[in-house]
Write a protein that holds these residues in place. Structure first.
Motif, PDB file in Angstrom:
ATOM      1  N   ILE A  74       0.692  -1.164  -0.152  1.00 49.29           N
ATOM      2  CA  ILE A  74      -0.006  -0.201  -0.141  1.00 49.29           C
ATOM      3  C   ILE A  74       0.895   1.402   0.034  1.00 49.29           C
ATOM      4  O   ILE A  74       1.883   1.390   0.840  1.00 49.29           O
ATOM      5  CB  ILE A  74      -0.960  -0.033   1.179  1.00 49.29           C
ATOM      6  N   MET A  75       0.644   2.105  -0.865  1.00 46.56           N
ATOM      7  CA  MET A  75       1.411   3.363  -1.017  1.00 46.56           C
ATOM      8  C   MET A  75       0.698   4.376  -0.140  1.00 46.56           C
ATOM      9  O   MET A  75      -0.604   4.554  -0.652  1.00 46.56           O
ATOM     10  CB  MET A  75       1.696   3.841  -2.370  1.00 46.56           C
ATOM     11  N   GLU A  76       0.760   4.780   0.779  1.00 48.65           N
ATOM     12  CA  GLU A  76       0.077   5.729   1.934  1.00 48.65           C
ATOM     13  C   GLU A  76       0.922   7.108   1.926  1.00 48.65           C
ATOM     14  O   GLU A  76       2.175   6.891   2.443  1.00 48.65           O
ATOM     15  CB  GLU A  76      -0.176   5.161   3.122  1.00 48.65           C
ATOM     16  N   ILE A  77       0.296   8.192   1.625  1.00 48.67           N
ATOM     17  CA  ILE A  77       0.890   9.498   1.660  1.00 48.67           C
ATOM     18  C   ILE A  77      -0.194  10.304   2.638  1.00 48.67           C
ATOM     19  O   ILE A  77      -1.135  10.729   2.460  1.00 48.67           O
ATOM     20  CB  ILE A  77       0.942  10.222   0.236  1.00 48.67           C
ATOM     21  N   PHE A  78       0.471  10.709   3.907  1.00 54.04           N
ATOM     22  CA  PHE A  78      -0.206  11.429   4.956  1.00 54.04           C
ATOM     23  C   PHE A  78      -0.386  12.828   4.461  1.00 54.04           C
ATOM     24  O   PHE A  78      -1.641  13.217   4.843  1.00 54.04           O
ATOM     25  CB  PHE A  78       0.713  11.430   6.129  1.00 54.04           C
ATOM     26  N   ASP A  79       0.454  13.694   4.037  1.00 50.91           N
ATOM     27  CA  ASP A  79       0.115  14.808   3.386  1.00 50.91           C
ATOM     28  C   ASP A  79       0.938  15.142   2.202  1.00 50.91           C
ATOM     29  O   ASP A  79       2.132  15.391   2.528  1.00 50.91           O
ATOM     30  CB  ASP A  79       0.444  16.064   4.610  1.00 50.91           C
ATOM     31  N   ALA A  80       0.300  15.044   1.080  1.00 49.66           N
ATOM     32  CA  ALA A  80       1.007  15.234  -0.199  1.00 49.66           C
ATOM     33  C   ALA A  80       1.867  16.405  -0.312  1.00 49.66           C
ATOM     34  O   ALA A  80       2.773  16.705  -1.132  1.00 49.66           O
ATOM     35  CB  ALA A  80       0.067  15.118  -1.431  1.00 49.66           C
ATOM     36  N   ARG A  81       1.477  17.567   0.468  1.00 46.14           N
ATOM     37  CA  ARG A  81       2.049  19.215   0.226  1.00 46.14           C
ATOM     38  C   ARG A  81       3.568  18.908   0.994  1.00 46.14           C
ATOM     39  O   ARG A  81       4.372  19.597   0.656  1.00 46.14           O
ATOM     40  CB  ARG A  81       1.320  19.932   1.243  1.00 46.14           C
ATOM     41  N   ASP A  82       3.659  17.912   1.838  1.00 49.75           N
ATOM     42  CA  ASP A  82       5.080  17.695   2.294  1.00 49.75           C
ATOM     43  C   ASP A  82       5.951  16.702   1.755  1.00 49.75           C
ATOM     44  O   ASP A  82       6.913  16.371   2.279  1.00 49.75           O
ATOM     45  CB  ASP A  82       4.878  17.189   3.792  1.00 49.75           C
ATOM     46  N   ASP A  83       5.533  16.033   0.545  1.00 48.17           N
ATOM     47  CA  ASP A  83       6.135  15.193  -0.369  1.00 48.17           C
ATOM     48  C   ASP A  83       6.703  15.813  -1.309  1.00 48.17           C
ATOM     49  O   ASP A  83       5.893  16.538  -2.342  1.00 48.17           O
ATOM     50  CB  ASP A  83       4.988  13.991  -0.696  1.00 48.17           C
ATOM     51  N   LEU A  84       8.171  15.619  -1.744  1.00 46.01           N
ATOM     52  CA  LEU A  84       8.752  16.306  -2.765  1.00 46.01           C
ATOM     53  C   LEU A  84       8.179  15.893  -4.081  1.00 46.01           C
ATOM     54  O   LEU A  84       8.388  16.607  -4.986  1.00 46.01           O
ATOM     55  CB  LEU A  84      10.194  15.841  -2.622  1.00 46.01           C
ATOM     56  N   ARG A  85       7.539  14.575  -3.992  1.00 44.37           N
ATOM     57  CA  ARG A  85       7.268  13.918  -5.458  1.00 44.37           C
ATOM     58  C   ARG A  85       6.230  14.845  -5.887  1.00 44.37           C
ATOM     59  O   ARG A  85       5.689  14.941  -7.108  1.00 44.37           O
ATOM     60  CB  ARG A  85       6.967  12.512  -5.297  1.00 44.37           C
ATOM     61  N   PHE A  86       5.351  15.607  -5.119  1.00 42.40           N
ATOM     62  CA  PHE A  86       4.064  16.218  -5.602  1.00 42.40           C
ATOM     63  C   PHE A  86       4.183  17.679  -5.309  1.00 42.40           C
ATOM     64  O   PHE A  86       3.180  18.437  -5.269  1.00 42.40           O
ATOM     65  CB  PHE A  86       3.021  15.651  -4.588  1.00 42.40           C
ATOM     66  N   LYS A  87       5.448  18.286  -5.282  1.00 41.79           N
ATOM     67  CA  LYS A  87       5.779  19.501  -4.932  1.00 41.79           C
ATOM     68  C   LYS A  87       5.079  20.659  -5.996  1.00 41.79           C
ATOM     69  O   LYS A  87       4.511  21.608  -5.490  1.00 41.79           O
ATOM     70  CB  LYS A  87       7.200  19.975  -4.908  1.00 41.79           C
ATOM     71  N   GLU A  88       4.952  20.299  -7.078  1.00 42.51           N
ATOM     72  CA  GLU A  88       4.288  21.167  -8.092  1.00 42.51           C
ATOM     73  C   GLU A  88       3.111  20.373  -8.618  1.00 42.51           C
ATOM     74  O   GLU A  88       2.660  20.774  -9.967  1.00 42.51           O
ATOM     75  CB  GLU A  88       5.367  21.609  -8.937  1.00 42.51           C
ATOM     76  N   ASN A  89       2.505  19.532  -8.069  1.00 48.88           N
ATOM     77  CA  ASN A  89       1.407  18.663  -8.681  1.00 48.88           C
ATOM     78  C   ASN A  89       0.025  19.556  -8.616  1.00 48.88           C
ATOM     79  O   ASN A  89      -0.308  19.855  -7.447  1.00 48.88           O
ATOM     80  CB  ASN A  89       1.398  17.531  -7.934  1.00 48.88           C
ATOM     81  N   PRO A  90      -0.574  19.935  -9.690  1.00 48.55           N
ATOM     82  CA  PRO A  90      -1.802  20.743  -9.618  1.00 48.55           C
ATOM     83  C   PRO A  90      -2.832  19.985  -8.809  1.00 48.55           C
ATOM     84  O   PRO A  90      -3.787  20.650  -8.259  1.00 48.55           O
ATOM     85  CB  PRO A  90      -2.356  20.787 -11.047  1.00 48.55           C
ATOM     86  N   MET A  91      -2.839  18.644  -8.717  1.00 42.98           N
ATOM     87  CA  MET A  91      -3.943  17.720  -8.080  1.00 42.98           C
ATOM     88  C   MET A  91      -4.032  18.196  -6.505  1.00 42.98           C
ATOM     89  O   MET A  91      -4.787  18.005  -5.989  1.00 42.98           O
ATOM     90  CB  MET A  91      -3.563  16.233  -8.111  1.00 42.98           C
ATOM     91  N   VAL A  92      -2.585  18.391  -6.128  1.00 45.06           N
ATOM     92  CA  VAL A  92      -2.438  18.874  -4.608  1.00 45.06           C
ATOM     93  C   VAL A  92      -2.925  20.209  -4.337  1.00 45.06           C
ATOM     94  O   VAL A  92      -3.683  20.520  -3.348  1.00 45.06           O
ATOM     95  CB  VAL A  92      -1.140  18.855  -4.335  1.00 45.06           C
ATOM     96  N   TYR A  93      -2.420  21.141  -5.513  1.00 46.18           N
ATOM     97  CA  TYR A  93      -2.795  22.618  -4.851  1.00 46.18           C
ATOM     98  C   TYR A  93      -3.962  23.251  -5.779  1.00 46.18           C
ATOM     99  O   TYR A  93      -4.287  24.159  -5.616  1.00 46.18           O
ATOM    100  CB  TYR A  93      -1.509  23.315  -5.270  1.00 46.18           C
ATOM    101  N   GLY A  94      -4.518  22.422  -6.590  1.00 47.86           N
ATOM    102  CA  GLY A  94      -5.723  23.109  -7.425  1.00 47.86           C
ATOM    103  C   GLY A  94      -7.078  22.796  -6.583  1.00 47.86           C
ATOM    104  O   GLY A  94      -6.848  22.494  -5.350  1.00 47.86           O
ATOM    105  N   ASP A  95      -8.188  22.889  -7.265  1.00 44.91           N
ATOM    106  CA  ASP A  95      -9.338  22.706  -6.597  1.00 44.91           C
ATOM    107  C   ASP A  95      -9.747  21.291  -6.070  1.00 44.91           C
ATOM    108  O   ASP A  95     -10.452  20.984  -5.039  1.00 44.91           O
ATOM    109  CB  ASP A  95     -10.577  22.717  -7.765  1.00 44.91           C
ATOM    110  N   LYS A  96      -8.881  20.118  -6.853  1.00 42.61           N
ATOM    111  CA  LYS A  96      -9.406  18.811  -6.306  1.00 42.61           C
ATOM    112  C   LYS A  96      -8.622  18.399  -4.852  1.00 42.61           C
ATOM    113  O   LYS A  96      -9.211  17.992  -4.030  1.00 42.61           O
ATOM    114  CB  LYS A  96      -8.679  17.919  -7.226  1.00 42.61           C
TER     115      LYS A  96
END
Length: 403
Positions: free
Chosen positions: A85-107
């Motif tokens: 299971i890949m579990e991510i507690f808070d994607a905002r603190d994960d470097l892999r999703f630093k600029e991911n619009p899924m994290v910072y957009g409306d979703k």
């Protein structure tokens, strides 16, 4: 994280061979996503499939989009992970999703947990995942449930693949069967005329050269004629077998008639001799069904009662009952009977039980198979009861059509 081009092409081939991409929603998958969202207490749950450039959702709860770009997909990373299971507690603190619009957009995909959906060859085709808009973790029981349900999704994939394979096999078998029917029809029709010519020629030879031919020569011609008639009968039975579907499905053959008149016609066709006592049903009741098919069925069963009988006097008893939803027929004789261990085989195509009939001819094992096929097409069943040396009773039903 980079993918191996060779492995990725095999994975994509495995995914597309499922024929599931861009299909309509299905209850079996939707029930799983609803259940996993409830168990994990998340607003979103999805079954994702990772295509070449996109992430497509077979089922989703709490999301209004059908697909997203693969390069922003959390599930794309999950399928390349070695974790169950890949579990991510808070994607905002994960470097892999630093600029991911899924994290910072409306979703606002903040929390994510996904289980790779692996096929039998180990290719991860997508994930069963849950998403939340705020940081969180799953309990041990929730993780276990997520893995169990992911396993059910892969089983659904396997079943779909098997069903698709069976449908394709069924389609091919149907095509082959149609080809065989056409072949049998063409060959049988083409053989009928030469056989008729042979029989006529034999009679001409016997008449023209009767003073020249000795007994041996005449015997040869008689044997040739007998064999020609047997082959003609064989061809006729094959044609009837392969045409049985068209006979039983022909709505123009649906007629109202009385049972006695049908049996009288059959008796006339069979040219029953004085050595046979044939009993009709007590009442001549009107029926509404496929007359041509029923005639073929009774013609075969009564014909067998005549042929496979070793008694000095043949006895055939035909009975009939009109039931609420079916017509029930009985054909009973005092013939040679059928051995107990052979009674299940007699309806198989080309299966023969008796060595020879009353006239010394060997059966071809087509008639009863055709009878069973026709009865099945008419919505009925056939059974047999027999005692070797004493006789046989065939009982069959056909669906009663209310006109």
């Amino acid at each position: 994280m980079k993918t191996n081009p060779k492995t990725e092409s095999q994975r994509l081939h495995a995914l597309r061979s499922l024929n599931i991409l861009d299909t309509l929603p299905e209850q079996e998958y939707d029930q799983i996503t609803k259940l996993v969202a409830s168990i994990c207490d998340t607003p979103i749950a999805m079954i994702s499939l990772i295509d070449k450039d996109r992430q497509w959702f077979k089922s989703k709860v709490g999301a209004d989009y059908c697909e997203t770009d693969r390069k922003y997909s959390f599930c794309n990373i999950a399928i390349q992970s070695d974790e169950e299971i890949m579990e991510i507690f808070d994607a905002r603190d994960d470097l892999r999703f630093k600029e991911n619009p899924m994290v910072y957009g409306d979703k606002k995909v903040i929390f994510y947990a996904g289980v790779p959906l692996k096929d039998k060859n180990g290719f991860a085709l997508g994930t069963l995942c849950v998403v939340d808009h705020q940081p969180r973790t799953l309990s041990a029981r929730q993780k276990e449930a997520l893995m169990f349900l992911a396993n059910q999704v892969t089983k659904l994939f396997e079943l779909q693949s098997i069903n698709d394979g069976l449908k394709e096999t069924q389609k091919q078998l149907k095509e082959k069967n149609n080809q065989l029917k056409n072949f049998a029809g063409v060959v049988s029709h083409d053989m009928k005329m030469p056989l008729a010519s042979m029989i006529v020629t034999i009679d001409v030879l016997k008449a023209k050269y009767k003073d020249i031919l000795d007994n041996t020569g005449l015997e040869y011609l008689n044997n040739l004629k007998k064999s020609s008639f047997q082959l003609s009968d064989y061809i006729s039975n094959i044609l009837t077998h392969y045409e049985s579907d068209s006979i039983t499905n022909n709505e123009e053959s649906l007629k109202e008639f009385d049972v006695h008149s049908l049996i009288e016609d059959i008796v006339e066709m069979l040219d029953i001799g004085d050595d046979c006592d044939l009993s009709f049903p007590e009442e001549s009741i009107d029926v509404y069904t496929n007359r041509v098919a029923l005639e073929q069925i009774l013609l075969n069963l009564i014909g067998n009662s005549l042929k496979y009988n070793d008694k000095p006097r043949i006895e055939i008893d035909i009975d009939f009952k009109k039931e609420t939803d079916a017509y029930r027929f009985f054909v009973k004789d005092n013939g040679i009977g059928i051995p107990k261990d052979k009674q299940k085989e007699i309806f198989n195509l080309f299966s023969t039980v008796a060595d020879n009939d009353r006239k010394g001819n060997k059966g071809n094992g087509i008639g009863l198979s055709t009878v069973k096929k026709m009865i099945h097409n008419l919505g009925g069943k056939i059974s047999v009861e027999s005692t070797e040396g004493e006789g046989t009773t065939f009982e069959f039903t056909i669906e009663r059509i209310h006109n």
